[in-house]
Motif scaffolding. Structure first.
Motif, PDB file in Angstrom:
ATOM      1  N   VAL A  36      57.225  26.969  76.535  1.00  0.00           N
ATOM      2  CA  VAL A  36      57.055  26.778  75.102  1.00  0.00           C
ATOM      3  C   VAL A  36      58.319  27.311  74.431  1.00  0.00           C
ATOM      4  CG1 VAL A  36      55.687  27.379  73.063  1.00  0.00           C
ATOM      5  CG2 VAL A  36      54.560  27.054  75.284  1.00  0.00           C
ATOM      6  N   THR A  37      58.939  26.490  73.603  1.00  0.00           N
ATOM      7  CA  THR A  37      60.179  26.880  72.940  1.00  0.00           C
ATOM      8  C   THR A  37      59.935  27.017  71.449  1.00  0.00           C
ATOM      9  OG1 THR A  37      61.438  25.721  74.641  1.00  0.00           O
ATOM     10  CG2 THR A  37      62.601  26.259  72.607  1.00  0.00           C
ATOM     11  N   THR A  38      60.322  28.187  70.910  1.00  0.00           N
ATOM     12  CA  THR A  38      60.111  28.471  69.494  1.00  0.00           C
ATOM     13  C   THR A  38      61.431  28.813  68.819  1.00  0.00           C
ATOM     14  OG1 THR A  38      59.735  30.854  69.768  1.00  0.00           O
ATOM     15  CG2 THR A  38      57.804  29.406  69.982  1.00  0.00           C
ATOM     16  N   ASP A  39      61.454  28.674  67.504  1.00  0.00           N
ATOM     17  CA  ASP A  39      62.605  29.076  66.706  1.00  0.00           C
ATOM     18  C   ASP A  39      62.636  30.603  66.662  1.00  0.00           C
ATOM     19  OD1 ASP A  39      63.732  30.007  63.964  1.00  0.00           O
ATOM     20  OD2 ASP A  39      64.521  27.974  64.218  1.00  0.00           O
ATOM     21  N   GLY A  63      72.246  31.423  79.370  1.00  0.00           N
ATOM     22  CA  GLY A  63      71.766  31.782  78.036  1.00  0.00           C
ATOM     23  C   GLY A  63      71.485  30.572  77.165  1.00  0.00           C
ATOM     24  N   GLU A  64      71.443  29.402  77.781  1.00  0.00           N
ATOM     25  CA  GLU A  64      71.097  28.168  77.080  1.00  0.00           C
ATOM     26  C   GLU A  64      69.930  27.513  77.808  1.00  0.00           C
ATOM     27  OE1 GLU A  64      75.570  27.133  75.439  1.00  0.00           O
ATOM     28  OE2 GLU A  64      74.692  25.827  76.966  1.00  0.00           O
ATOM     29  N   ALA A  65      69.101  26.777  77.057  1.00  0.00           N
ATOM     30  CA  ALA A  65      67.888  26.197  77.620  1.00  0.00           C
ATOM     31  C   ALA A  65      68.185  25.006  78.527  1.00  0.00           C
ATOM     32  CB  ALA A  65      66.947  25.774  76.504  1.00  0.00           C
ATOM     33  N   TRP A  66      67.620  25.066  79.720  1.00  0.00           N
ATOM     34  CA  TRP A  66      67.626  23.973  80.690  1.00  0.00           C
ATOM     35  C   TRP A  66      66.176  23.676  81.034  1.00  0.00           C
ATOM     36  CZ3 TRP A  66      71.894  21.694  83.324  1.00  0.00           C
ATOM     37  CH2 TRP A  66      73.137  22.220  82.969  1.00  0.00           C
ATOM     38  N   TYR A  67      65.866  22.412  81.219  1.00  0.00           N
ATOM     39  CA  TYR A  67      64.508  21.995  81.536  1.00  0.00           C
ATOM     40  C   TYR A  67      64.540  20.991  82.683  1.00  0.00           C
ATOM     41  CZ  TYR A  67      63.765  23.839  76.818  1.00  0.00           C
ATOM     42  OH  TYR A  67      63.743  24.636  75.704  1.00  0.00           O
ATOM     43  N   TRP A  68      63.356  20.670  83.185  1.00  0.00           N
ATOM     44  CA  TRP A  68      63.191  19.589  84.147  1.00  0.00           C
ATOM     45  C   TRP A  68      62.494  18.460  83.407  1.00  0.00           C
ATOM     46  CZ3 TRP A  68      65.027  17.918  88.527  1.00  0.00           C
ATOM     47  CH2 TRP A  68      64.382  16.863  89.175  1.00  0.00           C
ATOM     48  N   SER A  69      63.141  17.323  83.341  1.00  0.00           N
ATOM     49  CA  SER A  69      62.551  16.154  82.694  1.00  0.00           C
ATOM     50  C   SER A  69      61.642  15.453  83.686  1.00  0.00           C
ATOM     51  CB  SER A  69      63.645  15.189  82.220  1.00  0.00           C
ATOM     52  OG  SER A  69      63.059  13.978  81.798  1.00  0.00           O
ATOM     53  N   VAL A  88      69.396  30.837  73.920  1.00  0.00           N
ATOM     54  CA  VAL A  88      68.240  31.699  74.129  1.00  0.00           C
ATOM     55  C   VAL A  88      68.499  33.077  73.536  1.00  0.00           C
ATOM     56  CG1 VAL A  88      66.719  32.760  75.847  1.00  0.00           C
ATOM     57  CG2 VAL A  88      67.611  30.439  76.224  1.00  0.00           C
ATOM     58  N   VAL A  89      67.621  33.483  72.635  1.00  0.00           N
ATOM     59  CA  VAL A  89      67.663  34.807  72.032  1.00  0.00           C
ATOM     60  C   VAL A  89      66.758  35.745  72.830  1.00  0.00           C
ATOM     61  CG1 VAL A  89      67.088  36.130  69.949  1.00  0.00           C
ATOM     62  CG2 VAL A  89      68.193  33.883  69.758  1.00  0.00           C
ATOM     63  N   GLU A  90      65.646  35.205  73.301  1.00  0.00           N
ATOM     64  CA  GLU A  90      64.703  35.994  74.103  1.00  0.00           C
ATOM     65  C   GLU A  90      63.925  35.060  75.005  1.00  0.00           C
ATOM     66  OE1 GLU A  90      62.455  39.443  72.355  1.00  0.00           O
ATOM     67  OE2 GLU A  90      60.759  38.093  72.697  1.00  0.00           O
ATOM     68  N   MET A  91      63.640  35.544  76.217  1.00  0.00           N
ATOM     69  CA  MET A  91      62.810  34.804  77.165  1.00  0.00           C
ATOM     70  C   MET A  91      61.662  35.715  77.575  1.00  0.00           C
ATOM     71  SD  MET A  91      63.696  33.324  80.971  1.00  0.00           S
ATOM     72  CE  MET A  91      64.727  31.979  80.459  1.00  0.00           C
ATOM     73  N   VAL A 101      58.078  31.507  77.587  1.00  0.00           N
ATOM     74  CA  VAL A 101      58.348  31.273  76.169  1.00  0.00           C
ATOM     75  C   VAL A 101      59.824  31.550  75.938  1.00  0.00           C
ATOM     76  CG1 VAL A 101      57.950  32.055  73.799  1.00  0.00           C
ATOM     77  CG2 VAL A 101      56.019  31.852  75.372  1.00  0.00           C
ATOM     78  N   LEU A 102      60.505  30.592  75.341  1.00  0.00           N
ATOM     79  CA  LEU A 102      61.891  30.789  74.922  1.00  0.00           C
ATOM     80  C   LEU A 102      61.927  30.894  73.411  1.00  0.00           C
ATOM     81  CD1 LEU A 102      63.915  28.099  76.949  1.00  0.00           C
ATOM     82  CD2 LEU A 102      63.520  30.503  77.529  1.00  0.00           C
ATOM     83  N   LYS A 103      62.624  31.916  72.909  1.00  0.00           N
ATOM     84  CA  LYS A 103      62.921  32.015  71.488  1.00  0.00           C
ATOM     85  C   LYS A 103      64.387  31.638  71.372  1.00  0.00           C
ATOM     86  CE  LYS A 103      59.483  35.579  70.658  1.00  0.00           C
ATOM     87  NZ  LYS A 103      59.197  36.890  70.042  1.00  0.00           N
ATOM     88  N   VAL A 104      64.676  30.580  70.606  1.00  0.00           N
ATOM     89  CA  VAL A 104      66.019  30.014  70.606  1.00  0.00           C
ATOM     90  C   VAL A 104      66.582  29.844  69.201  1.00  0.00           C
ATOM     91  CG1 VAL A 104      65.557  28.728  72.748  1.00  0.00           C
ATOM     92  CG2 VAL A 104      65.261  27.585  70.543  1.00  0.00           C
ATOM     93  N   GLU A 105      67.906  29.754  69.160  1.00  0.00           N
ATOM     94  CA  GLU A 105      68.629  29.273  67.989  1.00  0.00           C
ATOM     95  C   GLU A 105      69.132  27.893  68.371  1.00  0.00           C
ATOM     96  OE1 GLU A 105      71.636  32.263  67.459  1.00  0.00           O
ATOM     97  OE2 GLU A 105      70.248  33.600  66.416  1.00  0.00           O
ATOM     98  N   VAL A 106      68.926  26.919  67.490  1.00  0.00           N
ATOM     99  CA  VAL A 106      69.256  25.528  67.806  1.00  0.00           C
ATOM    100  C   VAL A 106      70.570  25.143  67.143  1.00  0.00           C
ATOM    101  CG1 VAL A 106      68.476  23.138  67.712  1.00  0.00           C
ATOM    102  CG2 VAL A 106      66.796  24.984  67.947  1.00  0.00           C
TER     103      VAL A 106
END
Length: 141
Positions: A36-39, A63-69, A88-91, A101-106
């Motif tokens: 789950v990715t949040t601001d 420190g950047e979001a990677w996913y599996w599509s 990623v600010v916090e994982m 849960v990822l807390k991110v800046e976009v």
């Protein structure tokens, strides 16, 4: 496991998983974790995606979001083509380590959804007087 995943420990005891300081993810039968990715600033839920071991390792390393599509069956660096890099600010990992849960800046235009919206959650389900559910679009999403 992937080559770069040596920091991910094998599953341990319940106490190790719930109280320990080692990452021991419980990947599902397809080798995936729900993410789950949040601001980071607002807490708004932006998207839900999946990570395999490689995506998890690259997220931790870069420190950047990677996913599996799942639809493309490939590793996906969010924002690689759109400019919407998620820093990623916090994982966080949940109690039994089967969700992240990822807390991110976009980056870029701040969007996260392939439809061009900020969040993938741009519709609300409302209940009609007859008990049926209906979708309502949020203009702010």
């Amino acid at each position: 496991m992937c080559e770069r995943c040596d920091f991910i420990a094998a599953r341990g005891s319940k106490a190790d998983v719930e109280e320990g300081d080692r990452l021991m993810p419980a990947f599902d039968a397809n080798g995936l974790l729900t993410c789950v990715t949040t601001d980071a600033a607002t807490g708004e839920v932006l998207m839900v995606a999946h990570m395999n071991a490689e995506a998890l390792a690259r997220t931790v390393e870069t420190g950047e979001a990677w996913y599996w599509s799942r639809s493309r069956a490939s590793l996906w660096h969010k924002g690689d083509t759109s400019g919407q890099i998620q820093t990623v600010v916090e994982m966080r990992v949940d109690c039994d380590q089967d969700a992240i849960v990822l807390k991110v800046e976009v980056g870029g235009d701040g969007g996260c959804c392939h439809t061009g919206r900020r969040s993938c959650f741009y519709r609300r389900v409302i209940t009609e007087p007859d008990g049926r559910g209906r979708l309502v679009f949020d203009d702010a999403a």
